[in-house]
Design an enzyme around this catalytic site. Structure first.
Site, PDB file in Angstrom:
ATOM      1  N   ASP A 196      20.986  19.562  35.257  1.00 22.46           N
ATOM      2  CA  ASP A 196      20.317  20.779  35.687  1.00 22.46           C
ATOM      3  C   ASP A 196      21.312  21.391  36.668  1.00 22.46           C
ATOM      4  O   ASP A 196      21.409  20.939  37.808  1.00 22.46           O
ATOM      5  CB  ASP A 196      18.986  20.480  36.387  1.00 22.46           C
ATOM      6  N   HIS A 197      22.054  22.392  36.202  1.00 30.26           N
ATOM      7  CA  HIS A 197      23.197  22.828  37.012  1.00 30.26           C
ATOM      8  C   HIS A 197      22.777  23.390  38.377  1.00 30.26           C
ATOM      9  O   HIS A 197      23.590  23.492  39.280  1.00 30.26           O
ATOM     10  CB  HIS A 197      24.087  23.825  36.255  1.00 30.26           C
ATOM     11  N   HIS A 259      14.879  24.421  36.881  1.00 26.63           N
ATOM     12  CA  HIS A 259      15.414  24.793  38.195  1.00 26.63           C
ATOM     13  C   HIS A 259      14.350  24.909  39.287  1.00 26.63           C
ATOM     14  O   HIS A 259      14.465  24.317  40.357  1.00 26.63           O
ATOM     15  CB  HIS A 259      16.171  26.128  38.112  1.00 26.63           C
TER      16      HIS A 259
HETATM   17  N1  LIG Z   1      27.208  28.841  28.271  1.00 32.50           N
HETATM   18  C1  LIG Z   1      26.648  28.574  29.427  1.00 32.50           C
HETATM   19  O1  LIG Z   1      26.949  29.163  30.474  1.00 32.50           O
HETATM   20  C2  LIG Z   1      25.567  27.503  29.514  1.00 32.50           C
HETATM   21  C3  LIG Z   1      24.876  27.345  30.739  1.00 32.50           C
HETATM   22  C4  LIG Z   1      23.932  26.310  30.834  1.00 32.50           C
HETATM   23  C5  LIG Z   1      23.698  25.477  29.755  1.00 32.50           C
HETATM   24  N2  LIG Z   1      24.381  25.658  28.577  1.00 32.50           N
HETATM   25  C6  LIG Z   1      24.112  24.736  27.460  1.00 32.50           C
HETATM   26  O2  LIG Z   1      25.367  24.184  27.018  1.00 32.50           O
HETATM   27  C7  LIG Z   1      25.329  23.952  25.618  1.00 32.50           C
HETATM   28  C8  LIG Z   1      26.529  24.657  24.968  1.00 32.50           C
HETATM   29  O3  LIG Z   1      26.399  26.054  25.183  1.00 32.50           O
HETATM   30  P1  LIG Z   1      27.577  27.084  24.857  1.00 32.50           P
HETATM   31  O4  LIG Z   1      27.165  28.371  25.478  1.00 32.50           O
HETATM   32  O5  LIG Z   1      28.891  26.522  25.223  1.00 32.50           O
HETATM   33  O6  LIG Z   1      27.480  27.200  23.265  1.00 32.50           O
HETATM   34  P2  LIG Z   1      28.559  27.816  22.285  1.00 32.50           P
HETATM   35  O7  LIG Z   1      29.449  28.770  22.980  1.00 32.50           O
HETATM   36  O8  LIG Z   1      27.808  28.268  21.089  1.00 32.50           O
HETATM   37  O9  LIG Z   1      29.455  26.550  21.873  1.00 32.50           O
HETATM   38  C9  LIG Z   1      29.004  25.591  20.953  1.00 32.50           C
HETATM   39  C10 LIG Z   1      30.067  24.526  20.784  1.00 32.50           C
HETATM   40  O10 LIG Z   1      29.591  23.608  19.782  1.00 32.50           O
HETATM   41  C11 LIG Z   1      30.592  23.523  18.756  1.00 32.50           C
HETATM   42  N3  LIG Z   1      29.949  23.346  17.465  1.00 32.50           N
HETATM   43  C12 LIG Z   1      28.899  24.036  16.967  1.00 32.50           C
HETATM   44  N4  LIG Z   1      28.579  23.567  15.749  1.00 32.50           N
HETATM   45  C13 LIG Z   1      29.455  22.573  15.490  1.00 32.50           C
HETATM   46  C14 LIG Z   1      29.629  21.685  14.399  1.00 32.50           C
HETATM   47  N5  LIG Z   1      28.829  21.709  13.327  1.00 32.50           N
HETATM   48  N6  LIG Z   1      30.626  20.787  14.454  1.00 32.50           N
HETATM   49  C15 LIG Z   1      31.448  20.742  15.530  1.00 32.50           C
HETATM   50  N7  LIG Z   1      31.327  21.534  16.611  1.00 32.50           N
HETATM   51  C16 LIG Z   1      30.341  22.448  16.574  1.00 32.50           C
HETATM   52  C17 LIG Z   1      31.359  24.816  18.823  1.00 32.50           C
HETATM   53  O11 LIG Z   1      32.652  24.591  18.332  1.00 32.50           O
HETATM   54  P3  LIG Z   1      33.337  25.420  17.140  1.00 32.50           P
HETATM   55  O12 LIG Z   1      32.617  26.696  16.986  1.00 32.50           O
HETATM   56  O13 LIG Z   1      34.763  25.509  17.548  1.00 32.50           O
HETATM   57  O14 LIG Z   1      33.148  24.507  15.997  1.00 32.50           O
HETATM   58  C18 LIG Z   1      31.404  25.060  20.322  1.00 32.50           C
HETATM   59  O15 LIG Z   1      32.426  24.280  20.897  1.00 32.50           O
HETATM   60  C19 LIG Z   1      23.957  24.445  25.148  1.00 32.50           C
HETATM   61  O16 LIG Z   1      23.081  23.349  25.101  1.00 32.50           O
HETATM   62  C20 LIG Z   1      23.521  25.410  26.233  1.00 32.50           C
HETATM   63  O17 LIG Z   1      22.104  25.500  26.341  1.00 32.50           O
HETATM   64  C21 LIG Z   1      25.306  26.660  28.447  1.00 32.50           C
END
Ligand SMILES: NC(=O)c1ccc[n+]([C@@H]2O[C@H](COP(=O)([O-])OP(=O)(O)OC[C@H]3O[C@@H](n4cnc5c(N)ncnc54)[C@H](OP(=O)(O)O)[C@@H]3O)[C@@H](O)[C@H]2O)c1
Length: 507
Positions: A196-197, A259
């Protein structure tokens, strides 16, 4: 800075992370990795508190080789920071590997296992951290594959393979339990780190220190002296490109389940006997259990749901929630929630706790307000409207604490005026507030779970949220429209006005 201070600043709690850890980042090419995780590693490298030997193995599909990946990371760092110290970047980049992998391809997991084994043959690996920075629907699948393809059997000096899970952990109690059952079949609870950041934020980590190390607050932290508590996490942005996720979650799952309830648990918990992660979590769990047992029979009078509407600001139209990308034009999802609740225990019986969070509000501001009772000496009671003492813990954007107290108006006949004592942590000249993820990443490598949520915390917080959701549906609680960039629905003000109080975040 002298040497001791410098060391303290670099590693305040003297936690130990060992040489030769491996950090396997699933979703290493995603937004979180680019904008939070790798920048946090960069900051840790800049502070020179990472060991000489360690490896980050980032996985993803979209880049074909390590050079492409590193170039993309570097560009993201420049975008985020404006300026990157190339010496620090190179120090970090030397520790990053890229491993192209699809979650769906079993062969890729076998290749990853071989890769880990080959490395482990060359040098002893101390700790191995598997970080799932992926969409939640992959959490269970990846964890199962780590086990079934033998990645958890690869030699490890400390025998402490850890799993780090991003939020959201489930979308209700049932799904969270199902996920947890799967994970705890593979990893023990002590090796599961649920993020939980918010817990990585400076002032959230400060709550216990303020409460417990100041006799002036510690002695008064109860129903006899505190009139009400308010926690508000207000956002000015809309849903941006997270429409699809947000329309399922709404403010209650996006902000309250995690949060806000985490902040509340730190404010309301009984004093821990020591500062171990287990003891603190146990005390927090007591609060979550009480919440889950909360009597919600008056919910119609204690809750305000809202959704932002379009608005013209400076000649420009701000979209309504229903007009945002990825949102159902008929959506009934709440983007605003205000809630009044009580904790029925010895410490807090009868003290109203007001919680509030919303999107597209007039300002971004998160704070905890603790308002003390109007327990003035009878000699001053004839002076109307003396302000209550108020402790304000400011979480963001400003980080700090202010304390309102009463004093004599100069050259008056003992007329009382309120004044404020202000500590602005984020205004300090040499203070550079660490990124939330910096401390969290350091702690997960060091194996310190204090800033991570336990299963019990997650379990009871979901039970509480599920109960609220069910009640809202049962009683068909109104969804108030509020103009984008306003202070939220008027009904939220009335919630407190009927108690003779007002929100303390009002201008
Ligand atoms: N972004 C934020 O600021 C944030 C904040 C709090 C929490 N989160 C949480 O963090 C998690 C990730 O979020 P994100 O925003 O980083 O998502 P994202 O930008 O959509 O990234 C998803 C990642 O998963 C990989 N991926 C997806 N399908 C895949 C598959 N079939 N095989 C291999 N790799 C796969 C993608 O890699 P490729 O597309 O290169 O394959 C990418 O590295 C989520 O649970 C989100 O709720 C994110």
């Amino acid at each position: 800075m002298n040497e001791t201070l410098d060391k303290l600043y670099k590693n305040p709690d003297n936690k130990n992370i060992e040489e030769n850890f491996q950090f396997i980042l699933f979703g290493g090419t995603g937004d979180l990795a680019h904008n939070k995780i790798i920048p946090a590693f960069y900051n840790l490298a800049a502070k020179d508190i990472l060991p000489n030997q360690y490896t980050i193995i980032a996985t993803g599909r979209r880049y074909d080789n390590k050079k492409e990946y590193l170039d993309a990371l570097y560009n993201s760092l420049v975008n985020k920071k404006g300026k990157v110290d190339n010496r620090i970047w190179q120090l970090l980049a030397d520790h990053i590997d890229y491993f192209q992998l699809s979650f769906k391809d079993d062969n890729d997991f076998k290749r990853l296992k071989n890769n880990l084994e080959n490395k482990a043959k060359k040098e002893k690996v101390s700790d191995r951290i598997f970080y799932l920075a992926t969409a939640p629907n992959f959490f269970a699948e990846i964890a199962k594959k780590l086990k079934s393809f033998g990645l958890l059997d690869v030699a490890l000096e400390n025998n402490k393979a850890r799993l780090v899970i991003e939020k959201p952990f489930g979308h209700d109690f049932k799904s969270a339990k199902k996920l947890n059952d799967t994970l705890t079949n593979i990893f023990s609870e002590k090796n599961i780190f649920r993020i939980d950041h918010y817990l990585g934020k400076e002032m959230i980590q400060n709550i216990m220190v303020i409460r417990l190390s100041n006799p002036i607050f510690r002695a008064l932290w109860n129903k006899d002296h505190i009139d009400n508590i308010q926690i508000y996490l207000n956002e000015s942005e809309g849903v941006k490109d997270r429409g699809k996720y947000y329309d399922d979650a709404g403010v209650i799952k996006d902000m309250f389940q995690n949060h806000i309830l985490q902040v509340l648990s730190l404010i309301a918990m009984e004093e821990p006997e020591n500062l171990t992660a287990k003891e603190i979590s146990d005390k927090k769990v007591e609060v979550f259990k009480e919440l889950a047992d909360n009597d919600l029979s008056n919910i119609d009078r204690h809750i305000v749901r809202g959704q932002y509407d379009s608005e013209q600001v400076d000649g420009e139209k701000i979209n309504s929630y229903q007009e945002e990308k990825g949102i159902d034009p008929q959506s009934k999802t709440a983007t605003f929630l205000a809630l009044k609740l009580f904790l029925n225990n010895e410490r807090w019986q009868g003290v109203p706790i007001y919680l509030k969070s919303g999107k597209r509000l007039n300002k971004k501001e998160a704070a905890i307000a603790v308002e003390f009772k109007d327990d003035f000496h009878s000699a001053y009671l004839d002076q109307k409207n003396i302000d209550n003492n108020l402790l304000l813990i400011k979480i963001q954007p400003e980080e700090g604490v202010s304390l309102r107290f009463n004093t004599r108006k100069p050259a008056s006949n003992n007329k009382i005026i309120p004044v404020e004592m202000e500590f602005c942590q984020s205004c300090q000249q040499f203070f550079n507030s660490p990124e939330n993820y910096e401390g969290l990443i350091y702690d997960m490598i060091a194996g310190d779970k204090t800033l991570f949520t336990s299963w019990e915390e997650v379990c009871y917080s979901w039970k509480f949220i599920d109960k609220i959701q069910a009640k809202c549906e049962e009683e068909n609680i109104t969804l108030h429209k509020y103009p984008a960039l306003s202070q939220g629905p008027d009904a939220a003000d009335k919630l407190l006005e009927t108690d003779g109080r007002s929100w303390l975040d009002k201008d």
